[in-house]
Write a protein that holds these residues in place. Sequence first.
Motif, PDB file in Angstrom:
ATOM      1  N   LYS A   1      -2.877  -0.645   2.000  1.00 52.22           N
ATOM      2  CA  LYS A   1      -3.932   0.327   2.307  1.00 52.22           C
ATOM      3  C   LYS A   1      -5.245  -0.386   2.632  1.00 52.22           C
ATOM      4  O   LYS A   1      -5.924  -0.041   3.604  1.00 52.22           O
ATOM      5  CB  LYS A   1      -4.132   1.279   1.132  1.00 52.22           C
ATOM      6  N   LYS A   2      -5.586  -1.395   1.846  1.00 51.99           N
ATOM      7  CA  LYS A   2      -6.819  -2.149   2.094  1.00 51.99           C
ATOM      8  C   LYS A   2      -6.775  -2.854   3.449  1.00 51.99           C
ATOM      9  O   LYS A   2      -7.764  -2.893   4.176  1.00 51.99           O
ATOM     10  CB  LYS A   2      -7.057  -3.170   0.978  1.00 51.99           C
ATOM     11  N   ILE A   3      -5.632  -3.414   3.774  1.00 50.66           N
ATOM     12  CA  ILE A   3      -5.474  -4.093   5.062  1.00 50.66           C
ATOM     13  C   ILE A   3      -5.653  -3.099   6.206  1.00 50.66           C
ATOM     14  O   ILE A   3      -6.348  -3.374   7.188  1.00 50.66           O
ATOM     15  CB  ILE A   3      -4.103  -4.801   5.152  1.00 50.66           C
ATOM     16  N   CYS A   4      -5.029  -1.931   6.074  1.00 49.03           N
ATOM     17  CA  CYS A   4      -5.150  -0.908   7.111  1.00 49.03           C
ATOM     18  C   CYS A   4      -6.602  -0.453   7.262  1.00 49.03           C
ATOM     19  O   CYS A   4      -7.091  -0.279   8.387  1.00 49.03           O
ATOM     20  CB  CYS A   4      -4.263   0.292   6.785  1.00 49.03           C
ATOM     21  N   GLN A   5      -7.275  -0.281   6.151  1.00 49.59           N
ATOM     22  CA  GLN A   5      -8.677   0.119   6.202  1.00 49.59           C
ATOM     23  C   GLN A   5      -9.522  -0.962   6.859  1.00 49.59           C
ATOM     24  O   GLN A   5     -10.400  -0.667   7.678  1.00 49.59           O
ATOM     25  CB  GLN A   5      -9.199   0.434   4.797  1.00 49.59           C
ATOM     26  N   HIS A   6      -9.250  -2.200   6.516  1.00 47.03           N
ATOM     27  CA  HIS A   6      -9.986  -3.326   7.108  1.00 47.03           C
ATOM     28  C   HIS A   6      -9.783  -3.381   8.624  1.00 47.03           C
ATOM     29  O   HIS A   6     -10.701  -3.692   9.378  1.00 47.03           O
ATOM     30  CB  HIS A   6      -9.556  -4.643   6.461  1.00 47.03           C
ATOM     31  N   LEU A   7      -8.577  -3.089   9.062  1.00 47.99           N
ATOM     32  CA  LEU A   7      -8.255  -3.111  10.490  1.00 47.99           C
ATOM     33  C   LEU A   7      -8.624  -1.801  11.185  1.00 47.99           C
ATOM     34  O   LEU A   7      -8.463  -1.672  12.393  1.00 47.99           O
ATOM     35  CB  LEU A   7      -6.763  -3.391  10.692  1.00 47.99           C
ATOM     36  N   ASN A   8      -9.083  -0.844  10.383  1.00 48.57           N
ATOM     37  CA  ASN A   8      -9.477   0.472  10.899  1.00 48.57           C
ATOM     38  C   ASN A   8      -8.314   1.165  11.620  1.00 48.57           C
ATOM     39  O   ASN A   8      -8.463   1.675  12.732  1.00 48.57           O
ATOM     40  CB  ASN A   8     -10.701   0.363  11.813  1.00 48.57           C
ATOM     41  N   ILE A   9      -7.146   1.122  10.970  1.00 52.79           N
ATOM     42  CA  ILE A   9      -5.964   1.799  11.503  1.00 52.79           C
ATOM     43  C   ILE A   9      -5.451   2.772  10.454  1.00 52.79           C
ATOM     44  O   ILE A   9      -5.855   2.733   9.289  1.00 52.79           O
ATOM     45  CB  ILE A   9      -4.846   0.797  11.893  1.00 52.79           C
ATOM     46  N   GLN A  10      -4.558   3.641  10.864  1.00 49.98           N
ATOM     47  CA  GLN A  10      -3.986   4.630   9.964  1.00 49.98           C
ATOM     48  C   GLN A  10      -3.280   3.930   8.797  1.00 49.98           C
ATOM     49  O   GLN A  10      -2.551   2.955   8.997  1.00 49.98           O
ATOM     50  CB  GLN A  10      -2.994   5.515  10.703  1.00 49.98           C
ATOM     51  N   THR A  11      -3.518   4.443   7.603  1.00 47.04           N
ATOM     52  CA  THR A  11      -2.891   3.870   6.416  1.00 47.04           C
ATOM     53  C   THR A  11      -1.390   4.152   6.433  1.00 47.04           C
ATOM     54  O   THR A  11      -0.956   5.255   6.730  1.00 47.04           O
ATOM     55  CB  THR A  11      -3.508   4.472   5.141  1.00 47.04           C
TER      56      THR A  11
ATOM     57  N   MET B   1       1.629  -3.106  -4.123  1.00 44.27           N
ATOM     58  CA  MET B   1       1.887  -3.471  -2.749  1.00 44.27           C
ATOM     59  C   MET B   1       1.244  -2.457  -1.799  1.00 44.27           C
ATOM     60  O   MET B   1       0.624  -2.840  -0.818  1.00 44.27           O
ATOM     61  CB  MET B   1       3.398  -3.544  -2.519  1.00 44.27           C
ATOM     62  N   ASN B   2       1.420  -1.163  -2.102  1.00 40.96           N
ATOM     63  CA  ASN B   2       0.840  -0.143  -1.238  1.00 40.96           C
ATOM     64  C   ASN B   2      -0.687  -0.192  -1.247  1.00 40.96           C
ATOM     65  O   ASN B   2      -1.321   0.094  -0.233  1.00 40.96           O
ATOM     66  CB  ASN B   2       1.323   1.248  -1.633  1.00 40.96           C
ATOM     67  N   LYS B   3      -1.270  -0.557  -2.389  1.00 36.80           N
ATOM     68  CA  LYS B   3      -2.730  -0.667  -2.468  1.00 36.80           C
ATOM     69  C   LYS B   3      -3.227  -1.770  -1.539  1.00 36.80           C
ATOM     70  O   LYS B   3      -4.220  -1.610  -0.826  1.00 36.80           O
ATOM     71  CB  LYS B   3      -3.183  -0.944  -3.901  1.00 36.80           C
ATOM     72  N   THR B   4      -2.547  -2.902  -1.542  1.00 39.68           N
ATOM     73  CA  THR B   4      -2.915  -4.014  -0.673  1.00 39.68           C
ATOM     74  C   THR B   4      -2.748  -3.622   0.790  1.00 39.68           C
ATOM     75  O   THR B   4      -3.617  -3.898   1.626  1.00 39.68           O
ATOM     76  CB  THR B   4      -2.056  -5.247  -0.984  1.00 39.68           C
TER      77      THR B   4
END
Length: 79
Positions: free
Chosen positions: A6-16, A1-4
């Motif tokens: 993290k990917k979403i946060c990276q995609h949105l360019n926001i803090q993980t 869940m945290n990996k997913t």
Amino acid sequence: MNKTLKKICQHLNIQTITCHVLRHTHGSVFLYYNLNIKYVSRQLGHKDIVTTLQIYSHVLDELEQTENRKADAVMEELF
């Protein structure tokens, strides 16, 4: 869940953030909106409300300051 997440946060360019942070935010928001502490405690699955009071003491302190200002305003209006 945290990996997913993290990917979403990276995609949105926001803090993980983690699921734990989301859980804490959930509890904090409920308290800020004046939901009953016992209700919040049960929603978070805490053993008792003492756990909730300890974890969210910073939120409760902030809410108490707000209440103090409201009480001061009431007293000023009365006198």
